[in-house]
Scaffold this active site. Sequence first.
Site, PDB file in Angstrom:
ATOM      1  N   PHE A  61      -1.718   8.132   4.086  1.00 21.38           N
ATOM      2  CA  PHE A  61      -2.490   8.774   5.442  1.00 21.38           C
ATOM      3  C   PHE A  61      -3.705   9.508   4.735  1.00 21.38           C
ATOM      4  CE2 PHE A  61       1.418   9.638   8.254  1.00 21.38           C
ATOM      5  CZ  PHE A  61       1.653   8.298   8.481  1.00 21.38           C
ATOM      6  N   ASN A  96       0.706  -1.273  -0.089  1.00 15.29           N
ATOM      7  CA  ASN A  96      -0.107  -0.154   0.099  1.00 15.29           C
ATOM      8  C   ASN A  96       0.786   1.137  -0.046  1.00 15.29           C
ATOM      9  OD1 ASN A  96      -0.601   2.019   2.486  1.00 15.29           O
ATOM     10  ND2 ASN A  96       0.302   0.096   3.188  1.00 15.29           N
ATOM     11  N   ASN A 101       5.522  -1.122  11.574  1.00 13.77           N
ATOM     12  CA  ASN A 101       4.790  -0.622  10.504  1.00 13.77           C
ATOM     13  C   ASN A 101       4.937  -1.821   9.308  1.00 13.77           C
ATOM     14  OD1 ASN A 101       3.506   1.212   8.779  1.00 13.77           O
ATOM     15  ND2 ASN A 101       3.895   2.711  10.175  1.00 13.77           N
ATOM     16  N   LYS A 136       4.980   4.030  17.078  1.00 16.96           N
ATOM     17  CA  LYS A 136       5.260   2.642  16.105  1.00 16.96           C
ATOM     18  C   LYS A 136       6.282   3.229  15.220  1.00 16.96           C
ATOM     19  CE  LYS A 136       2.400   0.454  12.810  1.00 16.96           C
ATOM     20  NZ  LYS A 136       0.714   0.519  12.611  1.00 16.96           N
ATOM     21  N   SER A 186       5.600   5.161   8.809  1.00 21.16           N
ATOM     22  CA  SER A 186       4.926   4.994   7.603  1.00 21.16           C
ATOM     23  C   SER A 186       6.047   5.346   6.233  1.00 21.16           C
ATOM     24  CB  SER A 186       3.633   5.699   7.264  1.00 21.16           C
ATOM     25  OG  SER A 186       3.241   5.560   5.791  1.00 21.16           O
ATOM     26  N   ASN A 215       5.003   6.063   3.361  1.00 22.16           N
ATOM     27  CA  ASN A 215       4.305   6.671   2.137  1.00 22.16           C
ATOM     28  C   ASN A 215       4.174   8.242   2.510  1.00 22.16           C
ATOM     29  OD1 ASN A 215       3.860   4.126   1.004  1.00 22.16           O
ATOM     30  ND2 ASN A 215       2.390   3.678   2.574  1.00 22.16           N
ATOM     31  N   THR A 216       4.763   8.743   3.407  1.00 21.80           N
ATOM     32  CA  THR A 216       4.845  10.206   3.754  1.00 21.80           C
ATOM     33  C   THR A 216       6.274  10.646   3.493  1.00 21.80           C
ATOM     34  OG1 THR A 216       2.831  10.375   5.005  1.00 21.80           O
ATOM     35  CG2 THR A 216       4.086  12.126   5.297  1.00 21.80           C
TER      36      THR A 216
END
Length: 344
Positions: free
Chosen positions: A118, A114, A244, A215, A181, A183-184
């Site tokens: 967010f 994925n 994560n 996390k 994450s 993805n940021t």
Amino acid sequence: MYRTLFSLFLSRLDPEVAHHLAFIAIRLLPRIGIGPLVRRFTRPDPSLRVNALGLTFDSPFGVAAGFDKNAEAIAGLGQLGFGHVEVGTVTARPQPGNPRPRLFRLIPDRGIINRMGFNNRGAEDAAPRLARAHRRRARPVIGVNIGKSRVVDVADADDDYVASCRMVARLADYLVVNVSSPNTPGLRGLQDRDRLQPLLERLNSESGETPLLVKIAPDLADDEIENICDLVVRTGLAGIVATNTTLSREGLTTDAGVVEAAGAGGLSGAPLAARSLEVLHVIRAVVPEDLCVISVGGVETGADVAERLEAGATLVQGYSGFIYEGPLWARAINRELARLTIAH
């Protein structure tokens, strides 16, 4: 039955569309009046109760952040047998996330890639629903996972996290700081100790009586994980969520062309299991016994949950297995876990 449905129908749908359809059904459970009946069928055995973070969890197994991004299905997920629901990731500012497609199944590996980014309607939007869920008499434990708004520069991340914290901390049973994450842009750099320490100290102060956890990513080196553990203990945080998603693509059996076509993003599911368990061992070796450690990554069965608990996890979470196992996943895990607990 679900596996047949998945094979013949759901696996042919766009993964995000399939998730949306399932999510609608779960969200409607309490509204159509069958929730209490379902709960009778899915209620965890009393032997599975866990006391942690000053709270009582009906089961050690819960839903990881990412499934219920906007606090819309807490009651329904609880009625399916999950002991806790970690909402989010929510950000201080609403954001659409990355362009679609951004969710991909690796079916031979029982994995998910994925790069959602967010996507959520913001902490302020989630707050009223969190308040209503909090007031429900029968509900799972509610965690809220907060992250950095994409439009905010990493240099200004602390204020952005604090803004989210102030909107949701008092409505959460526990709060998780997501600095992991992939993805940021720039987010994982916040795991550097010099950058992380002032953020955690400030949020620990702002969160008040709500337990605060952080996390972390599975891609950190073991010494980096130990360094964060030391910081968590010194700062007085309540715990660590590990882990994560991973950037690694090692060991996959899915056709390389399919993996390449999916592109960037975090990998979760079965391929993450071994590293997630390794990280749990690293953490448990250096933190106090009473520190809450929530293990996430590659959990599919009650035996998997039992293995994490035996390795020192306080609680265990899952996400990708929901996609492959369906709505009775938590019930199956709790039933197997209860049998294993009795046998042990």
